[in-house]
Write an enzyme that holds these catalytic residues in place. Structure first.
Site, PDB file in Angstrom:
ATOM      1  N   GLY A  43       5.492   5.074  20.926  1.00  0.00           N
ATOM      2  CA  GLY A  43       4.445   4.521  20.077  1.00  0.00           C
ATOM      3  C   GLY A  43       3.091   5.067  20.487  1.00  0.00           C
ATOM      4  O   GLY A  43       2.979   6.207  20.947  1.00  0.00           O
TER       5      GLY A  43
ATOM      6  N   SER B 166       9.275  15.064  19.138  1.00  0.00           N
ATOM      7  CA  SER B 166       9.751  15.076  20.514  1.00  0.00           C
ATOM      8  C   SER B 166       9.833  16.511  20.995  1.00  0.00           C
ATOM      9  O   SER B 166      10.073  17.429  20.205  1.00  0.00           O
ATOM     10  CB  SER B 166      11.125  14.411  20.631  1.00  0.00           C
ATOM     11  OG  SER B 166      11.120  13.129  20.044  1.00  0.00           O
TER      12      SER B 166
ATOM     13  N   ASP C 176      11.549  12.080  26.697  1.00  0.00           N
ATOM     14  CA  ASP C 176      10.961  13.408  26.597  1.00  0.00           C
ATOM     15  C   ASP C 176       9.519  13.339  27.104  1.00  0.00           C
ATOM     16  O   ASP C 176       9.062  12.283  27.546  1.00  0.00           O
ATOM     17  CB  ASP C 176      11.015  13.909  25.155  1.00  0.00           C
ATOM     18  CG  ASP C 176      10.033  13.164  24.263  1.00  0.00           C
ATOM     19  OD1 ASP C 176      10.117  11.920  24.199  1.00  0.00           O
ATOM     20  OD2 ASP C 176       9.182  13.815  23.638  1.00  0.00           O
TER      21      ASP C 176
ATOM     22  N   SER D 267      11.102   8.441  17.270  1.00  0.00           N
ATOM     23  CA  SER D 267      11.394   9.250  16.086  1.00  0.00           C
ATOM     24  C   SER D 267      12.642  10.098  16.267  1.00  0.00           C
ATOM     25  O   SER D 267      13.274  10.485  15.291  1.00  0.00           O
ATOM     26  CB  SER D 267      10.195  10.148  15.764  1.00  0.00           C
ATOM     27  OG  SER D 267       9.881  10.964  16.872  1.00  0.00           O
TER      28      SER D 267
ATOM     29  N   LYS E 225       6.506   9.049  30.224  1.00  0.00           N
ATOM     30  CA  LYS E 225       6.815   7.931  29.339  1.00  0.00           C
ATOM     31  C   LYS E 225       7.694   6.878  30.001  1.00  0.00           C
ATOM     32  O   LYS E 225       8.070   5.907  29.360  1.00  0.00           O
ATOM     33  CB  LYS E 225       7.504   8.447  28.069  1.00  0.00           C
ATOM     34  CG  LYS E 225       6.657   9.436  27.283  1.00  0.00           C
ATOM     35  CD  LYS E 225       7.353   9.895  26.029  1.00  0.00           C
ATOM     36  CE  LYS E 225       6.518  10.927  25.300  1.00  0.00           C
ATOM     37  NZ  LYS E 225       7.161  11.421  24.067  1.00  0.00           N
TER      38      LYS E 225
ATOM     39  N   THR F  78       8.568  10.381  19.665  1.00  0.00           N
ATOM     40  CA  THR F  78       9.132  10.205  21.010  1.00  0.00           C
ATOM     41  C   THR F  78      10.642  10.065  20.904  1.00  0.00           C
ATOM     42  O   THR F  78      11.155   9.614  19.894  1.00  0.00           O
ATOM     43  CB  THR F  78       8.538   8.941  21.684  1.00  0.00           C
ATOM     44  OG1 THR F  78       7.152   9.136  21.924  1.00  0.00           O
ATOM     45  CG2 THR F  78       9.205   8.638  23.003  1.00  0.00           C
TER      46      THR F  78
ATOM     47  N   ARG G  73       6.655  14.926  25.360  1.00  0.00           N
ATOM     48  CA  ARG G  73       5.667  15.388  24.382  1.00  0.00           C
ATOM     49  C   ARG G  73       4.822  14.237  23.882  1.00  0.00           C
ATOM     50  O   ARG G  73       5.342  13.183  23.518  1.00  0.00           O
ATOM     51  CB  ARG G  73       6.349  16.077  23.200  1.00  0.00           C
ATOM     52  CG  ARG G  73       5.399  16.421  22.053  1.00  0.00           C
ATOM     53  CD  ARG G  73       6.076  17.184  20.941  1.00  0.00           C
ATOM     54  NE  ARG G  73       6.402  18.542  21.368  1.00  0.00           N
ATOM     55  CZ  ARG G  73       6.966  19.445  20.566  1.00  0.00           C
ATOM     56  NH1 ARG G  73       7.285  19.123  19.330  1.00  0.00           N
ATOM     57  NH2 ARG G  73       7.237  20.655  21.018  1.00  0.00           N
TER      58      ARG G  73
ATOM     59  N   ASP H  30      13.964  16.814  16.525  1.00  0.00           N
ATOM     60  CA  ASP H  30      12.859  15.976  16.064  1.00  0.00           C
ATOM     61  C   ASP H  30      11.550  16.681  16.392  1.00  0.00           C
ATOM     62  O   ASP H  30      11.319  17.076  17.533  1.00  0.00           O
ATOM     63  CB  ASP H  30      12.909  14.594  16.734  1.00  0.00           C
ATOM     64  CG  ASP H  30      11.673  13.772  16.422  1.00  0.00           C
ATOM     65  OD1 ASP H  30      11.306  13.701  15.233  1.00  0.00           O
ATOM     66  OD2 ASP H  30      11.079  13.223  17.358  1.00  0.00           O
TER      67      ASP H  30
END
Length: 307
Positions: free
Chosen positions: A110, A233, A80, A193, A96, A64, A82, A230
């Site tokens: 998480g 994400s 984001d 991340s 999110k 994330t 994903r 990343d």
């Protein structure tokens, strides 16, 4: 000290040369893997590989990019969209940014279930607190305290890394909350991340007392940095602007950098396998009206709940 460095010592018992390995268990596993790979025909090779795979630790990540910053007249949150399950993208457009109170929102990174239910629980407790205090405006520090106490109680087993933002009578506030319950109040923060890529954008271009338009663009750029740098994400950019005057602007899918609709529309597919209407003959068709229970709202009796 790194295992690839060697410190000079006056002790005569120390070896004259070579490397100094401190991680003995790790090195033994690597050596076993190397010996098993060198003897693929041996009967114990497959069993050694299986044992090593079960012992070696696996990397875990939140998958994330969530960010937040304080600007001149409020707070801007971003995330984001994903959602990942190991190496599989489970959801390309999940939400999110979670509701806590009318003036407080929270980004979660998480485990998806942990972030959803943790924010739902604290949102319910904040609603009950407002009812007990005469519907007064919720304080951001109150929701932060409730969140950190709950996460600390579970000692990190509730995998919820949060970026909490909101505005109350004391102005705009932004908190980062770690899964173990530690918190920090910051002018800007990133988690997940993709946090390093997003933090690079913030540290380069963040300024105090930003205008709202500039703050939103900076948050969008930070999320895009996480999306493109990343693997955990991706997909779209969501934003949430919380202003000191009490208004909130949710930007769902503000930016969709990975939109594949036009690309798919340009693909020419064969029409051979399409089943047209009338391909299968209809031999008989009947319609039977549903038999209702005969109950309407007039037959329902509403009684007050005892409190």
């Amino acid at each position: 000290m790194s295992e690839f460095t060697h410190s000079e010592s006056a002790d005569s018992s120390a070896p004259a040369g070579g490397f100094s390995f401190d991680h003995v268990h790790r090195n033994a596993l690597i050596q076993n893997q190397a010996s098993a790979a060198g003897n693929p025909q041996s009967a114990s090779s497959s069993s050694n590989n299986a044992a090593n795979k079960s012992i070696l630790p696996l990397a875990t990540k939140t998958g994330t990019t969530i960010v937040g910053l304080v600007y001149k007249n409020g707070v801007v949150l971003g995330a984001d969209t994903r959602s990942t399950n190991d190496t599989t993208v489970a959801d390309k457009n999940c939400e999110k940014i979670h509701y806590i109170a009318p003036n407080i929102y929270c980004c979660g990174a998480g485990t998806a279930a942990d972030t959803e239910k943790t924010t739902e629980l604290i949102s319910s407790q904040m609603e009950l607190l407002r009812m007990n205090t005469g519907d007064a405006q919720s304080r951001v520090v109150t929701s932060c305290t409730l969140l950190k106490r709950m996460l600390f109680r579970y000692q990190g087993y509730v995998s919820a890394a949060l970026v909490l933002g909101g505005c109350d009578v004391d102005g705009p506030h932004l908190y980062q909350i770690y899964p173990h319950g530690s918190t920090g109040k910051l002018p800007f923060t990133t988690m997940g991340s993709g946090s390093l890529a997003a933090m690079a954008v913030f540290e380069a271009d963040y300024r105090d007392d930003l205008e709202e338009a500039d703050a939103v663009k900076l948050v969008q750029r930070a999320i895009l940095a996480g999306i493109f740098n990343d693997l955990g994400s991706g997909s779209n950019v969501d934003t949430c602007v919380i202003r000191t005057d009490g208004s909130v602007a949710m930007g769902r899918n503000d930016i969709t950098p990975n939109e594949v609709g036009p690309l798919r529309a340009g693909v020419k597919r064969s029409d051979v396998l399409n089943m047209r209407a009338g391909t299968t003959a209809v031999l008989k068709s009947t319609f039977q009206k549903s038999k209702g229970m005969g109950v309407s709202l007039a037959d329902v009796t509403v009684t007050a709940m005892e409190t």
